[in-house]
Design a protein around this motif. Structure first.
Motif, short mmCIF file in Angstrom:
data_model
loop_
_atom_site.label_atom_id
_atom_site.label_comp_id
_atom_site.label_asym_id
_atom_site.label_seq_id
_atom_site.Cartn_x
_atom_site.Cartn_y
_atom_site.Cartn_z
N LYS A 41 -92.21 71.80 54.97
CA LYS A 41 -91.75 72.44 56.11
C LYS A 41 -91.66 73.98 56.17
O LYS A 41 -92.11 73.98 57.37
CB LYS A 41 -90.06 72.12 55.55
CG LYS A 41 -89.33 71.35 55.91
CD LYS A 41 -88.14 70.91 55.61
CE LYS A 41 -87.07 72.30 56.36
NZ LYS A 41 -85.50 72.51 56.03
N ALA A 42 -92.70 74.14 55.06
CA ALA A 42 -92.89 75.96 55.02
C ALA A 42 -93.90 75.79 55.38
O ALA A 42 -95.23 77.34 55.77
CB ALA A 42 -92.89 76.12 53.34
N GLY A 43 -95.41 74.53 55.85
CA GLY A 43 -96.31 74.76 55.56
C GLY A 43 -97.30 75.53 54.92
O GLY A 43 -98.31 76.12 54.87
N GLU A 44 -96.95 74.69 53.64
CA GLU A 44 -97.74 75.93 52.38
C GLU A 44 -97.79 75.03 52.04
O GLU A 44 -97.28 73.65 51.47
CB GLU A 44 -97.01 76.97 51.48
CG GLU A 44 -96.67 77.90 52.68
CD GLU A 44 -96.04 79.52 52.52
OE1 GLU A 44 -94.87 78.71 51.15
OE2 GLU A 44 -96.20 80.31 53.41
N GLY A 45 -98.72 75.09 50.31
CA GLY A 45 -98.98 74.17 49.67
C GLY A 45 -99.48 72.57 49.72
O GLY A 45 -100.90 73.44 50.72
N GLU A 46 -99.85 71.30 49.15
CA GLU A 46 -100.76 71.10 49.27
C GLU A 46 -100.15 70.01 49.84
O GLU A 46 -99.24 69.55 48.64
CB GLU A 46 -101.97 70.89 48.03
CG GLU A 46 -102.96 72.09 47.65
CD GLU A 46 -103.89 72.14 46.99
OE1 GLU A 46 -104.13 70.52 46.03
OE2 GLU A 46 -103.78 72.87 45.83
N PHE A 47 -100.72 68.74 50.43
CA PHE A 47 -100.34 67.68 51.03
C PHE A 47 -101.37 67.23 52.12
O PHE A 47 -101.83 67.27 52.14
CB PHE A 47 -99.05 67.58 51.44
CG PHE A 47 -98.90 68.91 52.53
CD1 PHE A 47 -99.02 68.28 54.10
CD2 PHE A 47 -98.08 69.60 52.66
CE1 PHE A 47 -99.20 69.62 54.53
CE2 PHE A 47 -97.89 70.53 52.83
CZ PHE A 47 -98.85 70.96 54.64
#
Length: 63
Positions: A41-47
């Motif tokens: 949702k935030a468009g951040e982090g790793e996925f």
């Protein structure tokens, strides 16, 4: 945020509004972690692309 990630974020938010669901509910139903849903949702982090596809597959079954 790139366009693909922005579209994913929008899809998540739209689904949550239409189905009156929380990040936790969505995570449980889609078999992803709450942290992954937050990151998407935030468009951040790793996925991974696989996780993105998993979520899109889930959303597609609920439309």
């Amino acid at each position: 945020m790139n366009q693909q990630i922005e579209e994913l974020s929008d899809a998540i938010i739209t689904y949550q509004i239409e189905h009156h669901t929380t990040d936790t509910d969505l995570a449980f139903a889609s078999h992803l972690s709450v942290e992954k849903i937050h990151a998407m949702k935030a468009g951040e982090g790793e996925f991974t692309p696989e996780e993105i596809n998993q979520l899109y597959d889930f959303l597609a079954t609920k439309r």
